[in-house]
Enzyme design. Sequence first.
Site, PDB file in Angstrom:
ATOM      1  CB  SER A   7      -0.914   0.016   1.230  1.00 26.01           C
ATOM      2  OG  SER A   7      -1.496   1.298   1.340  1.00 26.01           O
ATOM      3  CG  HIS A  32      -4.029  -1.524  -1.508  1.00 23.09           C
ATOM      4  ND1 HIS A  32      -5.130  -2.332  -1.731  1.00 23.09           N
ATOM      5  CD2 HIS A  32      -4.396  -0.659  -0.535  1.00 23.09           C
ATOM      6  CE1 HIS A  32      -6.117  -1.961  -0.925  1.00 23.09           C
ATOM      7  NE2 HIS A  32      -5.702  -0.944  -0.179  1.00 23.09           N
ATOM      8  CG  ASP A  34      -5.174   2.599   0.870  1.00 21.55           C
ATOM      9  OD1 ASP A  34      -6.153   1.826   0.819  1.00 21.55           O
ATOM     10  OD2 ASP A  34      -4.039   2.241   1.233  1.00 21.55           O
ATOM     11  CG  MET A  36      -8.429   7.565   2.604  1.00 22.41           C
ATOM     12  SD  MET A  36      -7.408   7.732   4.065  1.00 22.41           S
ATOM     13  CE  MET A  36      -6.555   6.143   4.038  1.00 22.41           C
ATOM     14  CG  HIS A  65      -9.329   0.438  -0.358  1.00 22.77           C
ATOM     15  ND1 HIS A  65      -8.730   0.210   0.865  1.00 22.77           N
ATOM     16  CD2 HIS A  65     -10.664   0.425  -0.122  1.00 22.77           C
ATOM     17  CE1 HIS A  65      -9.669   0.074   1.789  1.00 22.77           C
ATOM     18  NE2 HIS A  65     -10.839   0.204   1.228  1.00 22.77           N
ATOM     19  CG  MET A  67     -11.337   3.603   2.225  1.00 21.17           C
ATOM     20  SD  MET A  67      -9.789   3.612   3.146  1.00 21.17           S
ATOM     21  CE  MET A  67      -8.634   3.636   1.778  1.00 21.17           C
ATOM     22  CG  MET A 136     -11.714  -2.262   5.414  1.00 23.31           C
ATOM     23  SD  MET A 136     -10.225  -1.939   4.457  1.00 23.31           S
ATOM     24  CE  MET A 136      -9.182  -1.135   5.670  1.00 23.31           C
ATOM     25  N   GLY A 141      -9.016   4.388   7.020  1.00 21.95           N
ATOM     26  CA  GLY A 141      -8.718   5.813   7.144  1.00 21.95           C
ATOM     27  C   GLY A 141      -7.255   6.098   7.451  1.00 21.95           C
ATOM     28  CG  PHE A 142      -5.936   7.052  10.195  1.00 23.33           C
ATOM     29  CD1 PHE A 142      -5.392   8.319  10.007  1.00 23.33           C
ATOM     30  CD2 PHE A 142      -7.270   6.945  10.587  1.00 23.33           C
ATOM     31  CE1 PHE A 142      -6.160   9.463  10.224  1.00 23.33           C
ATOM     32  CE2 PHE A 142      -8.044   8.081  10.807  1.00 23.33           C
ATOM     33  CZ  PHE A 142      -7.484   9.342  10.627  1.00 23.33           C
ATOM     34  CG  ASP A 174      -6.422  -2.599   3.247  1.00 19.85           C
ATOM     35  OD1 ASP A 174      -5.298  -2.334   3.708  1.00 19.85           O
ATOM     36  OD2 ASP A 174      -7.097  -1.794   2.571  1.00 19.85           O
ATOM     37  N   GLY A 196       1.209  -1.980   4.146  1.00 23.67           N
ATOM     38  CA  GLY A 196       1.717  -0.618   4.038  1.00 23.67           C
ATOM     39  C   GLY A 196       2.982  -0.449   4.844  1.00 23.67           C
TER      40      GLY A 196
END
Length: 216
Positions: A7, A32, A34, A36, A65, A67, A136, A141-142, A174, A196
């Site tokens: 990630s 990956h 992310d 957000m 991904h 979010m 998840m 978010g983090f 994840d 990540g």
Amino acid sequence: MAIIAPSLLAADFLHLQDAVRMVNESEAERLHLDVMDGRFVPNISFGLPVIEQVTKESIKTCEVHLMIWEPEKYAEAFKNAGADILIVHLEACVHLHRNIEQIKSLGMRAGVAINPHTPVSALSEILQDIDLVCMMSVNPGFGGQVFIPNTIHKITALRKMITERGLKVNIEIDGGVTLDNAKSILDAGADVLVAGNTVFRASDPKKVISELKRIT
Ligand code: DX5
Ligand code: ZN
């Protein structure tokens, strides 16, 4: 062997090109990414212009991904930015089936992500239509959070559901994946590991990717 998806969220954003090249040279199959929106999750990461550059440099399968709320508004834009797999959150989609059909009609593989509190049974009527479940194992978010142990029994239940129906759906985990917990995650039935911090904060990221890949 597990499919590894580093990630990019945990990479050094001043040197993203180096991070992508490292993944290119590694044994990871996927990258990956992310995204957000600061609404569906309480954080904002990176978006389309960054992904467009990253996918140009990447030789790996790029999975995005999302979010974000209303992912259907952006599916085509992410396709144009180079996404190979687009993952939407079940909790963010009122018309999930329609969103999945949209993603596939744009020529991408479709994934559905579920939050830690969402039961595997919520996937029952969409499982046959998708390529991947992104489960998840932290609250989204983090990066850098601790793996939620309750995820393990959810993996077992989902693998059973997929096997019983004779489907070919990836189970991707994840959040909080480490060299220490990867074996129990894979033993439970997952086949894709997102990582990540475990990868990008390591002194030798390529070696960690190889080690994750070889866990049996
Ligand atoms: C969290 C993201 C994850 C995150 C994982 O919301 O979806 O992909 O980057 O990071 P680690 O592996 O550090 O927990
Ligand atoms: Zn993610």
